[in-house]
Design a protein around this motif. Structure first.
Motif, mmCIF file in Angstrom:
data_model
loop_
_atom_site.group_PDB
_atom_site.id
_atom_site.type_symbol
_atom_site.label_atom_id
_atom_site.label_comp_id
_atom_site.label_asym_id
_atom_site.label_seq_id
_atom_site.Cartn_x
_atom_site.Cartn_y
_atom_site.Cartn_z
ATOM 1 N N GLU A 24 0.917 -1.170 0.037
ATOM 2 C CA GLU A 24 0.004 0.062 -0.127
ATOM 3 C C GLU A 24 0.859 1.325 0.006
ATOM 4 O O GLU A 24 0.457 2.342 -0.646
ATOM 5 C CB GLU A 24 -1.043 -0.018 1.263
ATOM 6 N N GLU A 25 1.766 1.286 0.959
ATOM 7 C CA GLU A 25 2.728 2.459 0.898
ATOM 8 C C GLU A 25 3.483 2.651 -0.343
ATOM 9 O O GLU A 25 3.501 3.872 -0.842
ATOM 10 C CB GLU A 25 3.725 2.306 1.896
ATOM 11 N N LEU A 26 3.861 1.561 -1.019
ATOM 12 C CA LEU A 26 4.525 1.521 -2.228
ATOM 13 C C LEU A 26 3.677 2.178 -3.312
ATOM 14 O O LEU A 26 4.187 2.822 -4.373
ATOM 15 C CB LEU A 26 5.492 0.337 -2.534
ATOM 16 N N THR A 27 2.486 1.494 -3.548
ATOM 17 C CA THR A 27 1.679 1.960 -4.547
ATOM 18 C C THR A 27 1.485 3.249 -4.400
ATOM 19 O O THR A 27 1.157 4.033 -5.555
ATOM 20 C CB THR A 27 0.292 1.059 -4.378
ATOM 21 N N LEU A 28 1.206 3.946 -3.283
ATOM 22 C CA LEU A 28 1.047 5.428 -2.944
ATOM 23 C C LEU A 28 2.145 6.229 -3.560
ATOM 24 O O LEU A 28 1.975 7.143 -4.005
ATOM 25 C CB LEU A 28 0.667 5.986 -1.544
ATOM 26 N N ALA A 29 3.186 5.569 -3.292
ATOM 27 C CA ALA A 29 4.542 6.390 -3.599
ATOM 28 C C ALA A 29 4.677 6.224 -5.283
ATOM 29 O O ALA A 29 4.918 7.494 -5.832
ATOM 30 C CB ALA A 29 5.868 5.768 -2.956
ATOM 31 N N VAL A 30 4.399 5.260 -5.828
ATOM 32 C CA VAL A 30 4.536 5.026 -7.341
ATOM 33 C C VAL A 30 3.447 6.049 -7.983
ATOM 34 O O VAL A 30 3.810 6.554 -8.871
ATOM 35 C CB VAL A 30 4.636 3.796 -7.801
ATOM 36 N N ARG A 31 1.991 5.978 -7.446
ATOM 37 C CA ARG A 31 1.057 6.823 -7.933
ATOM 38 C C ARG A 31 1.385 8.327 -8.015
ATOM 39 O O ARG A 31 1.098 8.950 -8.844
ATOM 40 C CB ARG A 31 -0.253 6.511 -7.223
ATOM 41 N N SER A 32 1.930 8.670 -6.755
ATOM 42 C CA SER A 32 2.426 10.077 -6.568
ATOM 43 C C SER A 32 3.514 10.386 -7.508
ATOM 44 O O SER A 32 3.462 11.532 -8.058
ATOM 45 C CB SER A 32 2.856 10.365 -5.238
ATOM 46 N N PHE A 33 4.451 9.339 -7.892
ATOM 47 C CA PHE A 33 5.562 9.592 -8.765
ATOM 48 C C PHE A 33 4.892 9.988 -10.210
ATOM 49 O O PHE A 33 5.325 10.745 -10.739
ATOM 50 C CB PHE A 33 6.477 8.579 -8.602
ATOM 51 N N ILE A 34 4.021 9.051 -10.659
ATOM 52 C CA ILE A 34 3.402 9.074 -11.943
ATOM 53 C C ILE A 34 2.579 10.519 -11.968
ATOM 54 O O ILE A 34 2.733 11.064 -13.034
ATOM 55 C CB ILE A 34 2.393 7.823 -12.167
ATOM 56 N N ARG A 35 1.672 10.744 -11.004
ATOM 57 C CA ARG A 35 0.820 11.971 -10.793
ATOM 58 C C ARG A 35 2.105 13.336 -11.110
ATOM 59 O O ARG A 35 1.616 14.197 -12.167
ATOM 60 C CB ARG A 35 0.155 12.163 -9.729
ATOM 61 N N ASP A 36 2.861 13.358 -10.501
ATOM 62 C CA ASP A 36 3.841 14.495 -10.301
ATOM 63 C C ASP A 36 4.495 14.479 -11.711
ATOM 64 O O ASP A 36 4.805 15.484 -12.459
ATOM 65 C CB ASP A 36 4.514 14.524 -9.070
ATOM 66 N N GLY A 37 5.056 13.095 -11.987
ATOM 67 C CA GLY A 37 6.022 13.295 -13.494
ATOM 68 C C GLY A 37 5.232 13.570 -14.363
ATOM 69 O O GLY A 37 5.651 14.071 -15.475
ATOM 70 N N LEU A 38 3.804 13.144 -14.659
ATOM 71 C CA LEU A 38 2.770 13.666 -15.655
ATOM 72 C C LEU A 38 2.556 15.231 -15.616
ATOM 73 O O LEU A 38 2.530 15.843 -16.799
ATOM 74 C CB LEU A 38 1.612 13.089 -15.966
ATOM 75 N N ARG A 39 2.558 15.883 -14.447
ATOM 76 C CA ARG A 39 2.180 17.045 -14.280
ATOM 77 C C ARG A 39 3.062 17.929 -14.762
ATOM 78 O O ARG A 39 3.059 18.762 -15.678
ATOM 79 C CB ARG A 39 1.833 17.354 -12.904
ATOM 80 N N TYR A 40 4.529 17.539 -14.750
ATOM 81 C CA TYR A 40 5.765 18.329 -14.986
ATOM 82 C C TYR A 40 6.552 17.926 -16.357
ATOM 83 O O TYR A 40 7.448 18.182 -16.628
ATOM 84 C CB TYR A 40 6.774 18.473 -13.813
ATOM 85 N N ARG A 41 5.813 16.608 -16.781
ATOM 86 C CA ARG A 41 6.293 16.088 -18.211
ATOM 87 C C ARG A 41 7.504 15.555 -18.277
ATOM 88 O O ARG A 41 8.362 15.620 -18.961
ATOM 89 C CB ARG A 41 6.177 17.112 -19.239
ATOM 90 N N LEU A 42 7.891 15.066 -16.801
ATOM 91 C CA LEU A 42 9.049 14.252 -16.770
ATOM 92 C C LEU A 42 8.964 12.735 -17.095
ATOM 93 O O LEU A 42 9.591 12.116 -17.474
ATOM 94 C CB LEU A 42 9.341 14.082 -15.197
ATOM 95 N N LEU A 43 7.291 12.391 -17.030
ATOM 96 C CA LEU A 43 7.022 11.221 -17.420
ATOM 97 C C LEU A 43 5.925 11.316 -18.568
ATOM 98 O O LEU A 43 5.250 12.164 -18.437
ATOM 99 C CB LEU A 43 6.470 10.554 -16.207
ATOM 100 N N LEU A 44 6.009 10.142 -19.639
ATOM 101 C CA LEU A 44 5.213 10.430 -20.529
ATOM 102 C C LEU A 44 4.140 9.002 -20.534
ATOM 103 O O LEU A 44 4.569 7.847 -20.166
ATOM 104 C CB LEU A 44 5.670 10.353 -22.041
ATOM 105 N N GLU A 45 2.913 9.232 -20.935
ATOM 106 C CA GLU A 45 2.168 7.992 -21.025
ATOM 107 C C GLU A 45 2.075 7.468 -22.292
ATOM 108 O O GLU A 45 2.033 8.360 -23.268
ATOM 109 C CB GLU A 45 0.570 8.180 -20.581
ATOM 110 N N GLU A 46 2.435 6.138 -22.702
ATOM 111 C CA GLU A 46 2.502 5.493 -23.990
ATOM 112 C C GLU A 46 1.293 5.549 -24.373
ATOM 113 O O GLU A 46 0.310 5.268 -23.637
ATOM 114 C CB GLU A 46 3.437 4.381 -23.877
ATOM 115 N N GLY A 47 1.062 5.572 -25.820
ATOM 116 C CA GLY A 47 -0.195 5.546 -26.509
ATOM 117 C C GLY A 47 -1.067 4.202 -25.970
ATOM 118 O O GLY A 47 -0.550 3.169 -26.171
ATOM 119 N N ASN A 48 -2.254 4.789 -25.372
ATOM 120 C CA ASN A 48 -3.027 3.633 -24.820
ATOM 121 C C ASN A 48 -4.441 4.031 -25.045
ATOM 122 O O ASN A 48 -5.264 3.723 -24.095
ATOM 123 C CB ASN A 48 -2.687 3.435 -23.452
ATOM 124 N N SER A 49 -4.745 4.612 -26.024
ATOM 125 C CA SER A 49 -6.061 4.741 -26.600
ATOM 126 C C SER A 49 -6.972 3.644 -26.762
ATOM 127 O O SER A 49 -6.745 2.678 -27.293
ATOM 128 C CB SER A 49 -6.257 5.742 -27.694
#
Length: 103
Positions: free
Chosen positions: A78-103
């Motif tokens: 649970e702690e790690l899931t929250l940490a990774v979700r936070s990383f993804i959320r912030d990474g996407l917000r600042y465009r450090l992380l990209l979501e691969e085409g998943n339409s």
């Protein structure tokens, strides 16, 4: 059935406009691309954030990165899931992380 669920999971990867470097035992995220949102900033992630960063060097799912973190860190799923979700959320917000085409 599980394969369909896994196939539907979003894939994320590090934006190639940023690189992670280790300098004198400390990590630094350095913008290298022209399209960087945070062009004048060098970020200094802690070890766990650097580990997650490396896990997203290639397209990866939240679930798989949590599994990798479980093998590396002494924390609950649970702690790690929250940490990774936070990383993804912030990474996407600042465009450090990209979501691969998943339409």
């Amino acid at each position: 059935m599980n394969d369909n669920k896994q196939a539907a999971a979003p894939l994320y990867r590090i934006n190639p406009d940023y690189v992670l470097r280790e300098i004198c035992g400390e990590y630094a995220i350095i913008p290298v691309g022209e399209e960087c949102l945070i062009a004048n900033a060098v970020m200094t992630p802690n070890e766990s954030a650097a580990f997650i960063w490396k896990a997203f060097a290639e397209p990866n799912t939240l679930e798989n990165v949590v599994t990798l973190c479980l093998a590396e860190f002494d924390a609950t799923e649970e702690e790690l899931t929250l940490a990774v979700r936070s990383f993804i959320r912030d990474g996407l917000r600042y465009r450090l992380l990209l979501e691969e085409g998943n339409s």
